[in-house]
Write an enzyme that holds these catalytic residues in place. Structure first.
Site, PDB file in Angstrom:
ATOM      1  CE  LYS A 130     -10.473  -4.348  -4.431  1.00 48.27           C
ATOM      2  NZ  LYS A 130     -10.183  -3.108  -3.657  1.00 48.27           N
TER       3      LYS A 130
ATOM      4  CE  LYS B 162      -4.266  -1.683   0.297  1.00 53.21           C
ATOM      5  NZ  LYS B 162      -5.329  -1.359  -0.691  1.00 53.21           N
TER       6      LYS B 162
END
Length: 334
Positions: free
Chosen positions: A253, A157
């Site tokens: 997703k 991240k």
């Protein structure tokens, strides 16, 4: 006449092990919604199908609003609404995902078949999933990476300023792992090429959503030294066509597509347009990961580590052996 369906849903909270930080903020628990659709079997026992979703504030979703949207569908189910009809009755998003996956699970249980048998697919195989390193200082990220350095695929991240130092520190801590990064829309036109170059120098193989959705035109104007994957810019198949010049891959997703039904069609549409596939997740339990494993069988990158980031998973959860995730048992889903 088909037996009537009973709908139930609830909010659950699952502690995260040590916290989870991205460019938009940090959290210490996963707040999920579980939908249950049940019907009575001939022997009088209830057959229950389950689905799990994660409401995402980035898309204007709240746990309470998602719960309300799911429960509001009882009347439609009473009127005979099925999984295909659901696609037109609810918008793509978390609420439809939970209900869609619950209906798939119920369908499999009623038929006494596994989900891949219903779909006419081969039995799923174990897959290698990415493992996520939260956003932090270069030093804290390097420390977290060192602990996970033996995993074959790490997802890093990033958050904007300081990302060159972060990715360099991570690479030094995990010299042999494949690295993908997720900027969560935190880069700008001004630092895009510099950050792309830093990732290329570190051997990164894919970058998720470097620029904000709707403000990503620069990706079409530059030479991309690393494959770039759309996440926040892509939701369902309707959003695919406009991304072809800017992205090399898309992240599917189920909380964005609104369930497995749309995700199956979207995956085929994306492949036909030349996109590589990534299958991702929110931080959630194994019940949310299980349907996504059906799509993940054909993905270039699998990122279904949600349960690994929790302090504990639900009973009958997925089996993880290091970074290898195994298909769900029927007692979990599908």
């Amino acid at each position: 006449m088909m037996p009537s369906l009973t709908l139930a849903a609830r909010i659950e909270r699952w502690p995260i092990a040590g916290g989870f930080t991205i460019s938009r903020g940090a959290k210490t628990e996963a707040v999920v919604i579980v939908a249950e659709v049940s019907r009575q079997a001939p022997n009088g026992k209830a057959i229950v199908g389950r689905g799990e979703c994660v409401p995402y504030a980035r898309y204007g979703e709240t746990p309470e609003g998602t719960l309300e949207a799911i429960l509001a569908m009882q009347g439609a189910l009473d009127g005979g609404l099925d999984r295909l009809g659901l696609q037109g009755e609810m918008r793509a998003g978390a609420a439809r995902n939970a209900l869609d996956c619950a209906l798939w699970d119920l369908e499999a249980k009623v038929a006494e078949k596994r989900i891949w048998e219903l779909l006419g697919l081969s039995a799923p195989r174990p897959l290698t999933t990415a493992y996520t390193i939260s956003l932090g200082t270069p030093e804290t990220m390097a420390e977290a990476t060192a602990k996970a350095a033996r995993r074959p695929l790490l997802k890093i991240k990033l958050g904007g300023d300081g990302d060159e130092a972060r990715i360099a520190a991570v690479r030094k801590a995990a010299p042999d792992a494949e690295l993908i990064v997720d900027a969560n829309e935190a880069w700008t036109d001004g630092n895009l090429e510099r950050h792309l170059a830093a990732c290329a120098a570190a051997g990164v193989t894919m970058i998720e959503q470097p620029l904000p959705a709707g403000q990503d035109q620069a990706l079409a104007r530059i030479k991309r030294p690393v494959s770039v994957c759309a996440d926040e810019s892509v939701h369902d198949r309707a959003s695919l066509e406009g991304l072809r010049e800017r992205y090399d891959a898309i992240n599917i997703k189920l909380d964005k597509t609104g369930g497995l039904t749309e995700a199956l069609v979207m995956a085929e549409s994306a492949k036909a347009l030349g996109f590589d596939l990534m299958v991702g997740c929110m931080v959630a339990t194994s019940l949310a990961m299980a349907p996504a494993l059906t799509i993940a069988q054909g993905a270039r990158v699998v990122d279904l580590d949600g349960p690994l980031l929790l302090a504990r998973d639900r009973d009958d959860g997925l089996r993880y052996d290091g970074s290898t995730v195994y298909p769900p048992g029927a007692e979990l889903w599908g």
